[in-house]
Write an enzyme that holds these catalytic residues in place. Sequence first.
Site, PDB file in Angstrom:
ATOM      1  N   GLU A  29      -3.103   2.935   2.141  1.00  0.00           N
ATOM      2  CA  GLU A  29      -2.698   3.587   0.892  1.00  0.00           C
ATOM      3  C   GLU A  29      -2.927   5.087   0.955  1.00  0.00           C
ATOM      4  O   GLU A  29      -2.084   5.883   0.520  1.00  0.00           O
ATOM      5  CB  GLU A  29      -3.454   2.993  -0.300  1.00  0.00           C
ATOM      6  CG  GLU A  29      -3.038   3.609  -1.631  1.00  0.00           C
ATOM      7  CD  GLU A  29      -3.822   3.076  -2.816  1.00  0.00           C
ATOM      8  OE1 GLU A  29      -3.938   3.811  -3.821  1.00  0.00           O
ATOM      9  OE2 GLU A  29      -4.329   1.936  -2.754  1.00  0.00           O
ATOM     10  N   HIS A  45       0.801  -1.225   0.000  1.00  0.00           N
ATOM     11  CA  HIS A  45       0.000   0.000   0.000  1.00  0.00           C
ATOM     12  C   HIS A  45       0.834   1.275   0.000  1.00  0.00           C
ATOM     13  O   HIS A  45       0.299   2.369  -0.178  1.00  0.00           O
ATOM     14  CB  HIS A  45      -0.936  -0.005   1.202  1.00  0.00           C
ATOM     15  CG  HIS A  45      -1.780  -1.245   1.276  1.00  0.00           C
ATOM     16  ND1 HIS A  45      -1.488  -2.290   2.129  1.00  0.00           N
ATOM     17  CD2 HIS A  45      -2.870  -1.618   0.577  1.00  0.00           C
ATOM     18  CE1 HIS A  45      -2.377  -3.247   1.945  1.00  0.00           C
ATOM     19  NE2 HIS A  45      -3.220  -2.872   1.018  1.00  0.00           N
ATOM     20  N   CYS A  87      -6.791   1.295 -10.285  1.00  0.00           N
ATOM     21  CA  CYS A  87      -5.934   0.334 -10.984  1.00  0.00           C
ATOM     22  C   CYS A  87      -6.747  -0.569 -11.896  1.00  0.00           C
ATOM     23  O   CYS A  87      -7.941  -0.799 -11.687  1.00  0.00           O
ATOM     24  CB  CYS A  87      -5.105  -0.475  -9.980  1.00  0.00           C
ATOM     25  SG  CYS A  87      -5.916  -1.918  -9.293  1.00  0.00           S
ATOM     26  N   SER A 105      -6.485  -9.156  -3.106  1.00  0.00           N
ATOM     27  CA  SER A 105      -5.480  -9.669  -2.172  1.00  0.00           C
ATOM     28  C   SER A 105      -5.877 -11.033  -1.601  1.00  0.00           C
ATOM     29  O   SER A 105      -5.296 -11.499  -0.621  1.00  0.00           O
ATOM     30  CB  SER A 105      -5.252  -8.677  -1.035  1.00  0.00           C
ATOM     31  OG  SER A 105      -6.473  -8.354  -0.394  1.00  0.00           O
ATOM     32  N   SER A 155     -10.084  -5.095   3.339  1.00  0.00           N
ATOM     33  CA  SER A 155      -9.698  -4.997   1.928  1.00  0.00           C
ATOM     34  C   SER A 155     -10.650  -4.050   1.213  1.00  0.00           C
ATOM     35  O   SER A 155     -11.817  -4.373   0.991  1.00  0.00           O
ATOM     36  CB  SER A 155      -9.733  -6.378   1.267  1.00  0.00           C
ATOM     37  OG  SER A 155      -9.655  -6.272  -0.141  1.00  0.00           O
ATOM     38  N   SER A 156     -10.159  -2.883   0.847  1.00  0.00           N
ATOM     39  CA  SER A 156     -11.011  -1.877   0.209  1.00  0.00           C
ATOM     40  C   SER A 156     -11.633  -2.398  -1.081  1.00  0.00           C
ATOM     41  O   SER A 156     -12.825  -2.222  -1.321  1.00  0.00           O
ATOM     42  CB  SER A 156     -10.181  -0.616  -0.081  1.00  0.00           C
ATOM     43  OG  SER A 156     -10.956   0.344  -0.757  1.00  0.00           O
TER      44      SER A 156
END
Length: 312
Positions: free
Chosen positions: A127, A76, A195, A269, A223-224
Amino acid sequence: MLEKIYLANPRGFCAGVKYAISYVEQVQSSSEEQIYVRKEIVHNRRVVEDMRKRGIKFINELNEAPDGATVVFSAHGVSPEVVEEAKRRNMKIGDATCPLVTRVHRKARRYKDSHQIIYIGHQGHDEAIGTTGEAQMFLVESPEDVQNLVGKLDISKPITYLMQTTLSVADTKLVVEKIAELFPSVEHPAKDDICYATTERQEAVSSMMESIDAMMVIGADNSSNSLRLLQLAQKSKPSSFKVSSLEELNKDYIANSEIKILGITAGASTPQILVDEIISKLIQFYPEAVLDLFPGSREDSMSFKLPANLLM
């Protein structure tokens, strides 16, 4: 009774996560010293626990490791302040930051002296903390947050914006539209920062909505991108749900929600071994269910090459 299971593709590990995990593994294999990783290397408990079993130590802050230690920064990214602290303490530094996050950091440094920067991201996310440490920024999460910037930004000076890479494409669009409405002179980046993996996984979920009764997202609570996948699915299919471990898989929920056709995706992830375990358990619950890849799915082919020098 569950009759059909469709797998989304792409799903699971993205190139940035593979890069970060490979980075730590390579550092460990090339060093006899204890390896420390600052923060979770990626937001997945299974990945972190597997690394702990191999002797990797995870720390929240650098002061938890001794001077001169080998420390790897997570996927991140970190702020310049953290890098400087590590250098002051003569640490051997490994940077496993996802190259796409690094790209956002470079943009922040490029704009810091010439523009007022709005950062679209989630307060407190690793992040976001790293990126906003690169320059003075105004963090916003919603159109309402943008409204609150009126009077705080000098409209006579250049304004631009950056984004957290794991955001929802649809939600970000609303925030960008509000920025453009309130600050017409804003300079739009040539390319947004979300991304490719986040976008492709969201597109894969969207394409399945008319063919399924619910989506199961496999991913961690922090986890976003997994949470964004769940939010996206629930907009069309309210019975969609998320599991972060095998233990969380609930047969009764599927039965009570009358789900006959279930879609499955996984956050960027989420390791494939966890996906496989959950699917196997699901088939044990419903041995008559047919498992198939959703028609039209495509593979994730992007990859990032590790640097020649892993430590600095």
